[in-house]
Scaffold this motif. Structure first.
Motif, PDB file in Angstrom:
ATOM      1  N   ALA A 194       0.655  -1.216   0.112  1.00  0.00           N
ATOM      2  CA  ALA A 194       0.003  -0.081   0.128  1.00  0.00           C
ATOM      3  C   ALA A 194       0.709   1.012  -0.096  1.00  0.00           C
ATOM      4  CB  ALA A 194      -0.921   0.098   1.304  1.00  0.00           C
ATOM      5  N   GLU A 195       1.965   1.137   0.716  1.00  0.00           N
ATOM      6  CA  GLU A 195       2.868   2.378   0.951  1.00  0.00           C
ATOM      7  C   GLU A 195       3.525   2.701  -0.538  1.00  0.00           C
ATOM      8  OE1 GLU A 195       7.207   3.729   2.896  1.00  0.00           O
ATOM      9  OE2 GLU A 195       5.692   2.751   4.069  1.00  0.00           O
ATOM     10  N   LEU A 196       4.030   1.753  -1.207  1.00  0.00           N
ATOM     11  CA  LEU A 196       4.524   1.914  -2.469  1.00  0.00           C
ATOM     12  C   LEU A 196       3.264   2.354  -3.588  1.00  0.00           C
ATOM     13  CD1 LEU A 196       7.019  -1.066  -2.588  1.00  0.00           C
ATOM     14  CD2 LEU A 196       7.415   1.301  -2.069  1.00  0.00           C
ATOM     15  N   ILE A 197       2.039   1.752  -3.490  1.00  0.00           N
ATOM     16  CA  ILE A 197       1.245   2.264  -4.314  1.00  0.00           C
ATOM     17  C   ILE A 197       0.962   3.795  -4.172  1.00  0.00           C
ATOM     18  CG2 ILE A 197      -1.254   1.970  -4.994  1.00  0.00           C
ATOM     19  CD1 ILE A 197      -0.943  -0.916  -4.433  1.00  0.00           C
ATOM     20  N   MET A 198       0.809   4.115  -2.713  1.00  0.00           N
ATOM     21  CA  MET A 198       0.665   5.513  -2.657  1.00  0.00           C
ATOM     22  C   MET A 198       1.902   6.433  -3.186  1.00  0.00           C
ATOM     23  SD  MET A 198      -1.499   5.665   1.032  1.00  0.00           S
ATOM     24  CE  MET A 198      -0.235   4.942   1.997  1.00  0.00           C
ATOM     25  N   LYS A 199       3.085   5.840  -3.054  1.00  0.00           N
ATOM     26  CA  LYS A 199       4.089   6.828  -3.578  1.00  0.00           C
ATOM     27  C   LYS A 199       3.915   6.775  -5.141  1.00  0.00           C
ATOM     28  CE  LYS A 199       7.140   5.986   0.182  1.00  0.00           C
ATOM     29  NZ  LYS A 199       8.589   5.326   0.611  1.00  0.00           N
ATOM     30  N   GLU A 200       3.485   5.834  -5.662  1.00  0.00           N
ATOM     31  CA  GLU A 200       3.224   5.979  -7.276  1.00  0.00           C
ATOM     32  C   GLU A 200       2.562   6.817  -7.453  1.00  0.00           C
ATOM     33  OE1 GLU A 200       3.446   4.847 -11.375  1.00  0.00           O
ATOM     34  OE2 GLU A 200       4.925   4.618  -9.704  1.00  0.00           O
ATOM     35  N   VAL A 201       1.383   7.158  -6.784  1.00  0.00           N
ATOM     36  CA  VAL A 201       0.430   8.318  -6.755  1.00  0.00           C
ATOM     37  C   VAL A 201       0.866   9.380  -6.935  1.00  0.00           C
ATOM     38  CG1 VAL A 201      -1.936   9.501  -6.028  1.00  0.00           C
ATOM     39  CG2 VAL A 201      -1.755   6.753  -6.115  1.00  0.00           C
ATOM     40  N   LEU A 202       1.738   9.644  -5.857  1.00  0.00           N
ATOM     41  CA  LEU A 202       2.442  10.922  -5.723  1.00  0.00           C
ATOM     42  C   LEU A 202       3.485  11.216  -6.824  1.00  0.00           C
ATOM     43  CD1 LEU A 202       2.857  10.624  -1.923  1.00  0.00           C
ATOM     44  CD2 LEU A 202       1.358  12.061  -3.074  1.00  0.00           C
TER      45      LEU A 202
ATOM     46  N   LEU B 166      -7.294  -8.551  13.030  1.00  0.00           N
ATOM     47  CA  LEU B 166      -6.273  -8.705  11.930  1.00  0.00           C
ATOM     48  C   LEU B 166      -7.151  -8.902  10.625  1.00  0.00           C
ATOM     49  CD1 LEU B 166      -3.449 -10.837  13.770  1.00  0.00           C
ATOM     50  CD2 LEU B 166      -3.382  -8.292  13.397  1.00  0.00           C
ATOM     51  N   ILE B 167      -7.919  -9.908  10.487  1.00  0.00           N
ATOM     52  CA  ILE B 167      -8.612 -10.379   9.296  1.00  0.00           C
ATOM     53  C   ILE B 167      -9.224  -9.145   8.720  1.00  0.00           C
ATOM     54  CG2 ILE B 167     -10.502 -11.804   8.217  1.00  0.00           C
ATOM     55  CD1 ILE B 167      -9.495 -13.948  10.298  1.00  0.00           C
ATOM     56  N   SER B 168     -10.083  -8.369   9.657  1.00  0.00           N
ATOM     57  CA  SER B 168     -10.797  -7.302   9.164  1.00  0.00           C
ATOM     58  C   SER B 168      -9.837  -6.304   8.530  1.00  0.00           C
ATOM     59  CB  SER B 168     -11.692  -6.592  10.434  1.00  0.00           C
ATOM     60  OG  SER B 168     -12.385  -5.306  10.015  1.00  0.00           O
ATOM     61  N   ALA B 169      -8.777  -5.854   8.904  1.00  0.00           N
ATOM     62  CA  ALA B 169      -7.998  -4.964   8.483  1.00  0.00           C
ATOM     63  C   ALA B 169      -7.170  -5.451   7.253  1.00  0.00           C
ATOM     64  CB  ALA B 169      -6.743  -4.529   9.488  1.00  0.00           C
ATOM     65  N   ILE B 170      -6.879  -6.707   7.139  1.00  0.00           N
ATOM     66  CA  ILE B 170      -6.594  -7.184   5.882  1.00  0.00           C
ATOM     67  C   ILE B 170      -7.362  -7.149   4.886  1.00  0.00           C
ATOM     68  CG2 ILE B 170      -5.878  -9.421   5.070  1.00  0.00           C
ATOM     69  CD1 ILE B 170      -4.490 -10.151   7.365  1.00  0.00           C
ATOM     70  N   ILE B 171      -8.686  -7.452   4.973  1.00  0.00           N
ATOM     71  CA  ILE B 171      -9.488  -7.475   4.048  1.00  0.00           C
ATOM     72  C   ILE B 171      -9.810  -6.078   3.405  1.00  0.00           C
ATOM     73  CG2 ILE B 171     -12.011  -7.952   3.600  1.00  0.00           C
ATOM     74  CD1 ILE B 171     -11.972 -10.202   5.403  1.00  0.00           C
ATOM     75  N   SER B 172     -10.090  -5.055   4.399  1.00  0.00           N
ATOM     76  CA  SER B 172     -10.267  -3.614   4.005  1.00  0.00           C
ATOM     77  C   SER B 172      -9.009  -3.110   3.261  1.00  0.00           C
ATOM     78  CB  SER B 172     -10.427  -2.868   5.356  1.00  0.00           C
ATOM     79  OG  SER B 172     -11.828  -3.244   5.950  1.00  0.00           O
ATOM     80  N   GLY B 173      -7.823  -3.808   3.712  1.00  0.00           N
ATOM     81  CA  GLY B 173      -6.537  -2.981   2.903  1.00  0.00           C
ATOM     82  C   GLY B 173      -6.523  -3.704   1.479  1.00  0.00           C
ATOM     83  N   PHE B 174      -6.827  -4.975   1.230  1.00  0.00           N
ATOM     84  CA  PHE B 174      -7.058  -5.550   0.095  1.00  0.00           C
ATOM     85  C   PHE B 174      -7.801  -4.660  -0.836  1.00  0.00           C
ATOM     86  CE2 PHE B 174      -5.643  -9.785   1.560  1.00  0.00           C
ATOM     87  CZ  PHE B 174      -4.306  -9.825   0.917  1.00  0.00           C
ATOM     88  N   SER B 175      -9.016  -4.336  -0.166  1.00  0.00           N
ATOM     89  CA  SER B 175     -10.315  -3.481  -1.218  1.00  0.00           C
ATOM     90  C   SER B 175      -9.437  -2.122  -1.365  1.00  0.00           C
ATOM     91  CB  SER B 175     -11.431  -3.537  -0.102  1.00  0.00           C
ATOM     92  OG  SER B 175     -12.384  -2.738  -0.944  1.00  0.00           O
ATOM     93  N   ALA B 176      -8.878  -1.530  -0.285  1.00  0.00           N
ATOM     94  CA  ALA B 176      -7.927  -0.260  -0.775  1.00  0.00           C
ATOM     95  C   ALA B 176      -7.181  -0.297  -1.697  1.00  0.00           C
ATOM     96  CB  ALA B 176      -7.703   0.371   0.581  1.00  0.00           C
ATOM     97  N   ILE B 177      -6.505  -1.148  -1.603  1.00  0.00           N
ATOM     98  CA  ILE B 177      -5.243  -1.297  -2.703  1.00  0.00           C
ATOM     99  C   ILE B 177      -5.830  -1.540  -4.173  1.00  0.00           C
ATOM    100  CG2 ILE B 177      -3.562  -2.961  -3.548  1.00  0.00           C
ATOM    101  CD1 ILE B 177      -2.710  -3.018  -0.638  1.00  0.00           C
ATOM    102  N   GLU B 178      -6.965  -2.410  -4.123  1.00  0.00           N
ATOM    103  CA  GLU B 178      -7.543  -2.546  -5.549  1.00  0.00           C
ATOM    104  C   GLU B 178      -8.164  -1.354  -6.049  1.00  0.00           C
ATOM    105  OE1 GLU B 178      -9.281  -6.719  -6.809  1.00  0.00           O
ATOM    106  OE2 GLU B 178      -9.475  -6.797  -4.529  1.00  0.00           O
ATOM    107  N   HIS B 179      -8.871  -0.601  -5.320  1.00  0.00           N
ATOM    108  CA  HIS B 179      -9.557   0.664  -5.599  1.00  0.00           C
ATOM    109  C   HIS B 179      -8.369   1.439  -6.208  1.00  0.00           C
ATOM    110  CE1 HIS B 179     -11.742   4.344  -5.415  1.00  0.00           C
ATOM    111  NE2 HIS B 179     -10.993   4.747  -4.804  1.00  0.00           N
ATOM    112  N   ILE B 180      -7.150   1.717  -5.468  1.00  0.00           N
ATOM    113  CA  ILE B 180      -6.264   2.547  -6.147  1.00  0.00           C
ATOM    114  C   ILE B 180      -5.691   2.222  -7.250  1.00  0.00           C
ATOM    115  CG2 ILE B 180      -3.889   3.702  -5.531  1.00  0.00           C
ATOM    116  CD1 ILE B 180      -4.869   3.605  -2.700  1.00  0.00           C
ATOM    117  N   LEU B 181      -5.647   0.794  -7.404  1.00  0.00           N
ATOM    118  CA  LEU B 181      -4.868   0.300  -8.779  1.00  0.00           C
ATOM    119  C   LEU B 181      -5.768   0.601  -9.792  1.00  0.00           C
ATOM    120  CD1 LEU B 181      -3.524  -3.233  -7.422  1.00  0.00           C
ATOM    121  CD2 LEU B 181      -2.090  -1.162  -8.384  1.00  0.00           C
ATOM    122  N   TYR B 182      -6.962   0.222  -9.591  1.00  0.00           N
ATOM    123  CA  TYR B 182      -8.018   0.000 -10.742  1.00  0.00           C
ATOM    124  C   TYR B 182      -8.355   1.521 -11.234  1.00  0.00           C
ATOM    125  CZ  TYR B 182      -8.090  -4.762  -9.637  1.00  0.00           C
ATOM    126  OH  TYR B 182      -7.827  -6.219  -9.066  1.00  0.00           O
ATOM    127  N   ASN B 183      -9.029   2.391 -10.003  1.00  0.00           N
ATOM    128  CA  ASN B 183      -9.684   3.612 -10.241  1.00  0.00           C
ATOM    129  C   ASN B 183      -8.722   4.708 -10.156  1.00  0.00           C
ATOM    130  OD1 ASN B 183     -11.966   1.953 -10.388  1.00  0.00           O
ATOM    131  ND2 ASN B 183     -11.893   1.776  -8.250  1.00  0.00           N
TER     132      ASN B 183
END
Length: 311
Positions: free
Chosen positions: A43-51, A122-139
């Motif tokens: 997630a950190e590297l994906i956000m850095k790509e946005v920047l 932990l599982i809740s944070a992971i699932i939400s994290g996956f969703s956030a990463i997919e959102h940034i990647l695709y949209n």
């Protein structure tokens, strides 16, 4: 070994999926710890790509001392990257912002000190994290996953979405985004102001959307050049089966519904907008005169005449 920001991120995301799958399959709580760490890194590297796409200077803590093409200086961390995306790039991450903050909090507790976190948290944070990463990647980044098969095969996303919790969470998250951004979904109009969403041939989800003269799937990120490209990609007959079934359920309201002479699915009808005959399963289109010149058209016309006599 040379990795760009996205390549490095995709590699870590691949490992995160592996750890999550292992945790679920073997009930291994330890796997969730490493999944959090890998997911945070991705997630950190994906956000850095946005920047970086906004301006390379935004990757560095000391912006005033930045020199173009210089690798000197300390780069920012997760929290600052998230803040700059919001305040400098003016990108509204909506509920995904909260997901990323939670992922960061869980990772920091794990990384820097002893911790006591319930498995469910932990599982809740992971699932939400996956969703956030997919959102940034695709949209936001508009990443084409096919270009990064070397680092994360698309099968990894299929494995991820087969998990019921991940799947349901991703679908729930897409709905508010569609409303917030007033996104137009790709649909087939079977009556005035009555439409059926056309599913994506790759993932089967009804989240195809029009974006910048292209068609993108909000669920799996697949991009198509046009509606014709969507139909031509339907080699597994995802669209064909779905549209025939959905139109069949509405056949009482679609008197013109008949078998398509091109694909043989019962999903051809006269469109109310222009009176053209079009198949919802294969996009085959005929004018009124061309349709009634065919045997199927003559049969439809005969049935219509019989209905009029009975009335």
């Amino acid at each position: 070994m040379t990795y760009g920001l996205i390549e490095n991120s995709m590699d870590s995301l691949n490992e995160a999926v592996n750890y999550y799958s292992s945790g679920k399959e073997y009930d291994d709580e330890r796997s969730y710890k490493f999944c959090i760490i890998m997911l945070y890194h991705s997630a950190e590297l994906i956000m850095k790509e946005v920047l970086y796409r906004e301006h390379p200077v935004l990757l560095y803590e000391c912006i005033d001392n930045y020199r173009h093409n210089s690798n000197a200086g300390k780069t920012i961390g997760f929290t600052v990257a998230l803040s700059r995306i919001k305040n400098i790039c003016n990108i509204d991450l909506a509920h995904y912002y909260k997901y990323l903050i939670e992922l960061s909090n869980k990772r920091n507790v794990i990384q820097h000190y002893r911790f006591d976190i319930e498995k469910e948290a932990l599982i809740s944070a992971i699932i939400s994290g996956f969703s956030a990463i997919e959102h940034i990647l695709y949209n936001i980044l508009k990443i084409k996953l096919d270009n990064y098969e070397e680092y994360i095969p698309y099968q990894q996303f299929e494995i991820l979405h087969k998990d019921s919790e991940v799947y349901k969470k991703r679908k729930r998250d897409i709905g508010p985004y569609i409303k917030q951004q007033s996104i137009d979904l790709v649909t087939f109009e079977y009556d005035y102001d009555k439409k059926i969403c056309i599913p994506c041939p790759r993932c089967s989800e009804k989240f195809l959307s029009y974006q910048n003269d292209k068609i993108n799937c909000l669920f799996c990120g697949k991009e198509y050049d046009s509606l014709s490209a969507v139909y031509s990609s339907d080699r597994s007959c995802v669209i064909s089966h779905y549209m025939e079934r959905e139109l069949g359920r509405r056949k009482e309201h679609i008197p013109s519904l008949c078998e398509c002479p091109n694909c043989n699915y019962t999903s051809m009808m006269r469109r109310p907008s222009d009176n053209q005959w079009m198949c919802a399963s294969c996009e085959y289109t005929l004018s009124d005169s061309d349709f009634y010149a065919l045997e199927i058209g003559q049969q439809v016309e005969a049935y219509s005449d019989m209905d009029l006599l009975m009335d």
